[in-house]
Design a protein around this motif. Structure first.
Motif, mmCIF file in Angstrom:
data_model
loop_
_atom_site.group_PDB
_atom_site.id
_atom_site.type_symbol
_atom_site.label_atom_id
_atom_site.label_comp_id
_atom_site.label_asym_id
_atom_site.label_seq_id
_atom_site.Cartn_x
_atom_site.Cartn_y
_atom_site.Cartn_z
ATOM 1 N N TRP A 24 11.607 4.450 27.331
ATOM 2 C CA TRP A 24 11.650 5.240 26.217
ATOM 3 C C TRP A 24 12.319 4.733 25.089
ATOM 4 O O TRP A 24 11.860 5.357 23.866
ATOM 5 N N LEU A 25 13.231 4.086 25.292
ATOM 6 C CA LEU A 25 14.129 3.584 24.042
ATOM 7 C C LEU A 25 14.509 2.472 24.194
ATOM 8 O O LEU A 25 15.238 1.957 25.391
ATOM 9 N N ASN A 26 14.566 1.527 22.988
ATOM 10 C CA ASN A 26 15.079 0.236 23.041
ATOM 11 C C ASN A 26 16.220 0.443 21.897
ATOM 12 O O ASN A 26 15.917 0.718 20.913
ATOM 13 N N LEU A 27 17.545 -0.302 22.169
ATOM 14 C CA LEU A 27 18.516 -0.676 21.284
ATOM 15 C C LEU A 27 18.386 -1.923 21.029
ATOM 16 O O LEU A 27 18.611 -2.827 21.854
ATOM 17 N N SER A 36 17.853 -1.109 27.044
ATOM 18 C CA SER A 36 16.475 -0.174 27.115
ATOM 19 C C SER A 36 16.564 0.918 28.105
ATOM 20 O O SER A 36 17.261 0.378 29.184
ATOM 21 N N ARG A 39 13.267 7.379 30.700
ATOM 22 C CA ARG A 39 13.664 8.912 30.476
ATOM 23 C C ARG A 39 14.561 9.348 31.752
ATOM 24 O O ARG A 39 15.576 9.912 31.494
ATOM 25 N N LYS A 108 15.600 13.055 20.201
ATOM 26 C CA LYS A 108 15.346 11.835 19.283
ATOM 27 C C LYS A 108 16.418 12.023 18.189
ATOM 28 O O LYS A 108 16.855 10.952 17.834
ATOM 29 N N ASP A 112 19.244 9.083 17.519
ATOM 30 C CA ASP A 112 19.003 8.388 16.491
ATOM 31 C C ASP A 112 20.590 8.630 15.851
ATOM 32 O O ASP A 112 21.192 7.484 15.249
ATOM 33 N N ALA A 125 17.780 2.063 17.079
ATOM 34 C CA ALA A 125 16.849 2.538 18.047
ATOM 35 C C ALA A 125 15.454 2.492 17.598
ATOM 36 O O ALA A 125 15.110 2.965 16.667
ATOM 37 N N SER A 126 14.723 2.014 18.795
ATOM 38 C CA SER A 126 13.259 2.067 18.606
ATOM 39 C C SER A 126 12.688 2.966 19.716
ATOM 40 O O SER A 126 12.925 2.454 20.967
ATOM 41 N N TRP A 127 11.901 3.987 19.500
ATOM 42 C CA TRP A 127 11.383 4.619 20.594
ATOM 43 C C TRP A 127 9.931 4.174 21.037
ATOM 44 O O TRP A 127 9.183 3.675 20.373
ATOM 45 N N PHE A 131 8.285 7.741 25.295
ATOM 46 C CA PHE A 131 8.580 8.927 24.470
ATOM 47 C C PHE A 131 7.359 9.497 23.699
ATOM 48 O O PHE A 131 7.249 10.536 23.648
#
Length: 163
Positions: A24-27, A36, A39, A108, A112, A125-127, A131
């Motif tokens: 879902w999410l990468n930082l 990473s 969910r 989100k 963010d 943050a990249s979704w 997501f």
């Protein structure tokens, strides 16, 4: 015609649930991968290894996100509602899909904001697909469930006027 669409609505909510297990999410920190999350990791909480400058690392616990838990519960409710054959449950299914959509947008926005504040501009943050898939599919589920509700109402009115 409406029965296959009802089954398709069930498939949509099931796919939303499946999206919970995708990334879902990468930082990233200075364009380098930092963490990473799927969910389910946002739902259950997880640990993140924070690497330090001299090679040592520190483990940081990420608490469960209540909004993610709520969206998961809503997806399960959406699936359950699609097993009920009464038309009024199409309306409830549309409301659940809308609630999932809103919960995802709030999640989100919250994450963010936290990343921006805590990362001091260095962490981004990249979704990811999980997501965006759940977000888009929840809108499709709202539209389809709303359509089914309206069609059932029209059929009820036409059968009422024919008698």
């Amino acid at each position: 015609m409406l029965i296959p669409l009802k089954k398709f609505s069930l498939v949509l909510f099931t796919v939303i649930l499946i999206c919970f297990f995708l990334s879902w999410l990468n930082l990233t920190c200075n364009s380098k991968p930092y963490a990473s999350f799927s969910r389910m990791e946002l739902v259950t909480g997880t640990k993140v290894e924070q690497k330090r400058i001299f090679g040592s690392s520190k483990s940081k616990k990420v608490e469960p996100e209540p909004i993610a838990v709520g969206a998961l519960v809503l997806a399960i409710i959406g699936i359950a509602l699609n097993f009920v054959k009464k038309s009024k449950f199409n309306f409830a299914s549309a409301i659940v899909g809308l609630a999932i959509f809103i919960a995802l947008l709030i999640l989100k926005s919250k994450i963010d904001s936290e990343v921006t504040n805590q990362g001091e501009g260095m962490v981004e943050a990249s979704w990811l697909l999980g997501f965006w898939g759940a977000l888009i599919i929840s809108l499709v589920a709202v539209s389809l469930s709303g359509f089914l509700y309206i069609q059932n109402k029209k059929e009820q009115q036409s059968s009422f006027t024919q008698t």
